[in-house]
Write a protein that holds these residues in place. Structure first.
Motif, PDB file in Angstrom:
ATOM      1  N   LEU A 291       9.509   8.120  -7.225  1.00  0.00           N
ATOM      2  CA  LEU A 291       8.740   8.237  -5.990  1.00  0.00           C
ATOM      3  C   LEU A 291       7.348   7.627  -6.144  1.00  0.00           C
ATOM      4  O   LEU A 291       6.809   7.046  -5.194  1.00  0.00           O
ATOM      5  N   GLY A 292       6.763   7.754  -7.332  1.00  0.00           N
ATOM      6  CA  GLY A 292       5.457   7.138  -7.572  1.00  0.00           C
ATOM      7  C   GLY A 292       5.530   5.624  -7.525  1.00  0.00           C
ATOM      8  O   GLY A 292       4.634   4.962  -6.995  1.00  0.00           O
ATOM      9  N   ALA A 293       6.615   5.071  -8.077  1.00  0.00           N
ATOM     10  CA  ALA A 293       6.794   3.619  -8.009  1.00  0.00           C
ATOM     11  C   ALA A 293       7.004   3.166  -6.572  1.00  0.00           C
ATOM     12  O   ALA A 293       6.528   2.097  -6.159  1.00  0.00           O
ATOM     13  N   LEU A 294       7.703   3.979  -5.785  1.00  0.00           N
ATOM     14  CA  LEU A 294       7.865   3.687  -4.360  1.00  0.00           C
ATOM     15  C   LEU A 294       6.504   3.652  -3.668  1.00  0.00           C
ATOM     16  O   LEU A 294       6.201   2.732  -2.890  1.00  0.00           O
ATOM     17  N   ALA A 295       5.668   4.653  -3.960  1.00  0.00           N
ATOM     18  CA  ALA A 295       4.324   4.694  -3.370  1.00  0.00           C
ATOM     19  C   ALA A 295       3.485   3.509  -3.821  1.00  0.00           C
ATOM     20  O   ALA A 295       2.674   2.984  -3.049  1.00  0.00           O
ATOM     21  N   PHE A 296       3.661   3.084  -5.070  1.00  0.00           N
ATOM     22  CA  PHE A 296       2.932   1.918  -5.582  1.00  0.00           C
ATOM     23  C   PHE A 296       3.204   0.694  -4.711  1.00  0.00           C
ATOM     24  O   PHE A 296       2.281  -0.065  -4.382  1.00  0.00           O
ATOM     25  N   VAL A 297       4.456   0.514  -4.308  1.00  0.00           N
ATOM     26  CA  VAL A 297       4.819  -0.656  -3.504  1.00  0.00           C
ATOM     27  C   VAL A 297       4.318  -0.521  -2.077  1.00  0.00           C
ATOM     28  O   VAL A 297       3.657  -1.420  -1.539  1.00  0.00           O
ATOM     29  N   TYR A 298       4.609   0.621  -1.428  1.00  0.00           N
ATOM     30  CA  TYR A 298       4.240   0.691  -0.010  1.00  0.00           C
ATOM     31  C   TYR A 298       2.730   0.801   0.182  1.00  0.00           C
ATOM     32  O   TYR A 298       2.204   0.407   1.222  1.00  0.00           O
ATOM     33  N   ALA A 299       2.030   1.304  -0.835  1.00  0.00           N
ATOM     34  CA  ALA A 299       0.572   1.370  -0.718  1.00  0.00           C
ATOM     35  C   ALA A 299      -0.069  -0.010  -0.740  1.00  0.00           C
ATOM     36  O   ALA A 299      -1.210  -0.169  -0.286  1.00  0.00           O
ATOM     37  N   LEU A 300       0.635  -1.002  -1.282  1.00  0.00           N
ATOM     38  CA  LEU A 300       0.107  -2.364  -1.228  1.00  0.00           C
ATOM     39  C   LEU A 300      -0.105  -2.803   0.216  1.00  0.00           C
ATOM     40  O   LEU A 300      -1.005  -3.601   0.509  1.00  0.00           O
ATOM     41  N   ALA A 301       0.708  -2.273   1.120  1.00  0.00           N
ATOM     42  CA  ALA A 301       0.514  -2.574   2.543  1.00  0.00           C
ATOM     43  C   ALA A 301      -0.814  -2.029   3.030  1.00  0.00           C
ATOM     44  O   ALA A 301      -1.445  -2.598   3.928  1.00  0.00           O
ATOM     45  N   GLY A 302      -1.239  -0.913   2.441  1.00  0.00           N
ATOM     46  CA  GLY A 302      -2.527  -0.354   2.814  1.00  0.00           C
ATOM     47  C   GLY A 302      -3.684  -1.237   2.408  1.00  0.00           C
ATOM     48  O   GLY A 302      -4.745  -1.227   3.053  1.00  0.00           O
ATOM     49  N   ILE A 303      -3.505  -1.992   1.337  1.00  0.00           N
ATOM     50  CA  ILE A 303      -4.531  -2.945   0.914  1.00  0.00           C
ATOM     51  C   ILE A 303      -4.523  -4.166   1.824  1.00  0.00           C
ATOM     52  O   ILE A 303      -5.561  -4.627   2.297  1.00  0.00           O
ATOM     53  N   LEU A 304      -3.328  -4.683   2.069  1.00  0.00           N
ATOM     54  CA  LEU A 304      -3.203  -5.961   2.761  1.00  0.00           C
ATOM     55  C   LEU A 304      -3.358  -5.846   4.271  1.00  0.00           C
ATOM     56  O   LEU A 304      -3.977  -6.705   4.911  1.00  0.00           O
ATOM     57  N   SER A 305      -2.785  -4.804   4.863  1.00  0.00           N
ATOM     58  CA  SER A 305      -2.730  -4.728   6.316  1.00  0.00           C
ATOM     59  C   SER A 305      -4.105  -4.721   6.994  1.00  0.00           C
ATOM     60  O   SER A 305      -4.363  -5.552   7.874  1.00  0.00           O
ATOM     61  N   PRO A 306      -5.032  -3.814   6.631  1.00  0.00           N
ATOM     62  CA  PRO A 306      -6.340  -3.837   7.299  1.00  0.00           C
ATOM     63  C   PRO A 306      -7.090  -5.136   7.043  1.00  0.00           C
ATOM     64  O   PRO A 306      -7.755  -5.671   7.937  1.00  0.00           O
ATOM     65  N   LEU A 307      -6.980  -5.645   5.815  1.00  0.00           N
ATOM     66  CA  LEU A 307      -7.699  -6.861   5.455  1.00  0.00           C
ATOM     67  C   LEU A 307      -7.149  -8.068   6.203  1.00  0.00           C
ATOM     68  O   LEU A 307      -7.904  -8.847   6.808  1.00  0.00           O
ATOM     69  N   VAL A 308      -5.825  -8.241   6.192  1.00  0.00           N
ATOM     70  CA  VAL A 308      -5.207  -9.381   6.855  1.00  0.00           C
ATOM     71  C   VAL A 308      -5.446  -9.320   8.368  1.00  0.00           C
ATOM     72  O   VAL A 308      -5.784 -10.330   9.001  1.00  0.00           O
ATOM     73  N   THR A 309      -5.289  -8.128   8.940  1.00  0.00           N
ATOM     74  CA  THR A 309      -5.501  -7.991  10.385  1.00  0.00           C
ATOM     75  C   THR A 309      -6.932  -8.336  10.765  1.00  0.00           C
ATOM     76  O   THR A 309      -7.179  -9.081  11.729  1.00  0.00           O
ATOM     77  N   GLY A 310      -7.903  -7.794  10.007  1.00  0.00           N
ATOM     78  CA  GLY A 310      -9.307  -8.094  10.297  1.00  0.00           C
ATOM     79  C   GLY A 310      -9.629  -9.566  10.186  1.00  0.00           C
ATOM     80  O   GLY A 310     -10.327 -10.140  11.046  1.00  0.00           O
ATOM     81  N   ARG A 311      -9.101 -10.213   9.162  1.00  0.00           N
ATOM     82  CA  ARG A 311      -9.356 -11.645   8.979  1.00  0.00           C
ATOM     83  C   ARG A 311      -8.666 -12.471  10.065  1.00  0.00           C
ATOM     84  O   ARG A 311      -9.219 -13.488  10.520  1.00  0.00           O
ATOM     85  N   MET A 312      -7.477 -12.067  10.465  1.00  0.00           N
ATOM     86  CA  MET A 312      -6.772 -12.797  11.521  1.00  0.00           C
ATOM     87  C   MET A 312      -7.551 -12.731  12.839  1.00  0.00           C
ATOM     88  O   MET A 312      -7.657 -13.723  13.574  1.00  0.00           O
ATOM     89  N   VAL A 313      -8.105 -11.549  13.142  1.00  0.00           N
ATOM     90  CA  VAL A 313      -8.871 -11.394  14.380  1.00  0.00           C
ATOM     91  C   VAL A 313     -10.168 -12.200  14.310  1.00  0.00           C
ATOM     92  O   VAL A 313     -10.554 -12.875  15.276  1.00  0.00           O
ATOM     93  N   ASP A 314     -10.854 -12.155  13.173  1.00  0.00           N
ATOM     94  CA  ASP A 314     -12.103 -12.907  13.017  1.00  0.00           C
ATOM     95  C   ASP A 314     -11.873 -14.415  13.099  1.00  0.00           C
ATOM     96  O   ASP A 314     -12.702 -15.156  13.632  1.00  0.00           O
TER      97      ASP A 314
END
Length: 443
Positions: free
Chosen positions: A367-390
């Motif tokens: 389960l920790g390894a699962l969280a390791f993968v899906y948490a990467l979306a938490g890094i990328l999603s806000p950053l990518v979305t903000g940069r795309m809008v800017d």
């Protein structure tokens, strides 16, 4: 926080059942506070950017910093579940993430402090969901886990639903800094309750390094390479990644989107975020209740986990694409509250599927390894979305592209789940037996 020991007879089984659901409600509260922490940045986006003079890209960077150590902490602490009781780990996380919020109360705390506290908060919260699920599954047998796991996942939606209106009032009356202080104090309150009421379940695996501890005392252990490269684990990881991409983008940018694109006020945006969270909770609970009813009805037809969850994700993906295209504010809100919420079903399905294919002693790591993968979306999603809008010609154009990207991720995850999410088949191939029903195992 001593482990509850079961005895013979109906009284002992009733005691275990009471302890199991009492633990479920405590951990639901744990997740409520956990996700209230995550909503602060999105709800206070405008005043934070105004006071600190941040662009959307810089603000997205600050939000993404929350996930800088999130994934690594989720994976690292998951290995500690084999040596340290999950009651202790959960208490430590709650204390650490609460303390991490308080520095932002200081008027001198600026962008650097915001980044530092978000990194610390992310490190404390990264292992929260996998450790909580691992702890909860120590109270429930395999066939009984879907509903309590869904209740636990409701904490994500419920944390947003409860915190959005409350923190909006706090921000309006006392300022955005006290929003951080409020959730920090709530976490400390939960830690006190956990010290009094928290305990290990009768199905919790033993601690240690030996074969019995690794397998949970029920059958041979499975090489992690085989476990993490199975079709079920890989599909669950990508599905949770896509769902978490949508969740993280919504927590960070939905209030800004509703304000800048749809023309809603801060209070109206908070109300929509709350309604969306309620829709997410209804979907998760409905799915959990349906799964429980199906599990108890031996004559009812049973669809493969991946087929049902995958088809729901495909419907959600189509809804996200329509959301990006339509101009009607009412239609957008209806889609957010309704069919887009179906994405969250994979959060429960992925947790229970991974728990099914992992021996009890290896469940925390899986389960920790699962969280390791899906948490990467938490890094990328806000950053990518903000940069795309800017980077876009206009704010609406940037958000349009960001939501289409989100729809594509969810669609791919849905198709993969239909084809490859097969926990029972992979459990048989890995020789992982089902755990005993609740109350029948004795330690």
């Amino acid at each position: 926080m001593d482990r509850l020991r079961t005895g013979d007879g109906a009284a002992a089984e009733e005691q275990v059942c009471k302890g199991a659901w009492g633990t479920t409600w405590l951990l639901l509260t744990f997740m409520l506070v956990n996700f209230a922490d995550k909503t602060v940045m999105g709800l206070a986006a405008d005043p934070i950017r105004d006071e600190l003079g941040l662009t959307r890209g810089e603000f997205g960077t600050a939000q993404s910093s929350f996930f800088a150590l999130f994934s690594l902490a989720a994976l690292g602490v998951s290995f500690l579940t084999r040596r340290v009781r999950t009651t202790v780990l959960l208490l430590g996380m709650a204390l650490l993430w609460s303390v991490a919020q308080l520095p932002m109360l200081l008027g001198a705390a600026g962008f650097g402090t915001l980044i530092a506290t978000r990194v610390l908060l992310g490190a404390a919260e990264g292992p929260a969901a996998p450790v909580a699920v691992h702890h909860l599954h120590g109270w429930f047998g395999q066939k009984e886990r879907t509903l309590p796991t869904a209740v636990l996942m409701v904490g994500a939606a419920g944390g947003v639903a409860l915190s959005a209106p409350l923190l909006t009032v706090v921000i309006d009356v006392w300022g955005w800094r006290w929003a951080f202080g409020a959730v920090g104090l709530a976490g400390l309150g939960w830690a006190v309750c956990w010290c009094v009421r928290g305990g290990e379940g009768p199905l919790a695996p033993p601690l240690g390094r030996g074969p019995s501890a690794v397998s949970g005392g029920a059958g041979p252990s499975v090489p992690y390479r085989r476990l993490l490269l199975s079709g079920t684990w890989l599909t669950a990881a990508f599905g949770a990644f896509a769902a978490y991409w949508m969740l993280s983008a919504g927590l960070t940018w939905a209030p800004d989107y509703l304000h800048e694109v749809s023309g809603l006020t801060l209070k109206q945006s908070g109300a929509v975020v709350t309604a969306t969270a309620v829709g997410n909770a209804v979907v998760l609970l409905g799915h959990g209740l349906l799964a429980r009813r199906t599990a108890r009805n031996r004559t009812a037809p049973r669809l493969p986990v991946g087929l049902g969850g995958g088809l729901l994700m495909c419907v959600a993906a189509l809804s996200i694409a329509v959301f990006a295209e339509v101009d009607s504010v009412g239609a957008k809100i209806a889609l957010m509250v309704g069919p887009m919420a179906l994405t969250n079903v994979i959060l429960t399905a992925s947790q229970t599927a991974v728990a099914r294919i992992a021996p009890a002693g290896q469940r925390g790591v899986a389960l920790g390894a699962l969280a390791f993968v899906y948490a990467l979306a938490g890094i990328l999603s806000p950053l990518v979305t903000g940069r795309m809008v800017d980077a876009a010609a206009s704010v609406p154009t940037g958000y349009h592209s960001a939501y289409l990207l989100m729809a594509g991720l969810v669609a791919v995850a849905g198709v993969l789940a239909v084809c490859f999410l097969r926990p029972e088949k992979d459990a048989a191939r890995l020789d992982v037996a089902q755990t005993a029903p609740m109350g029948l195992a004795v330690h």
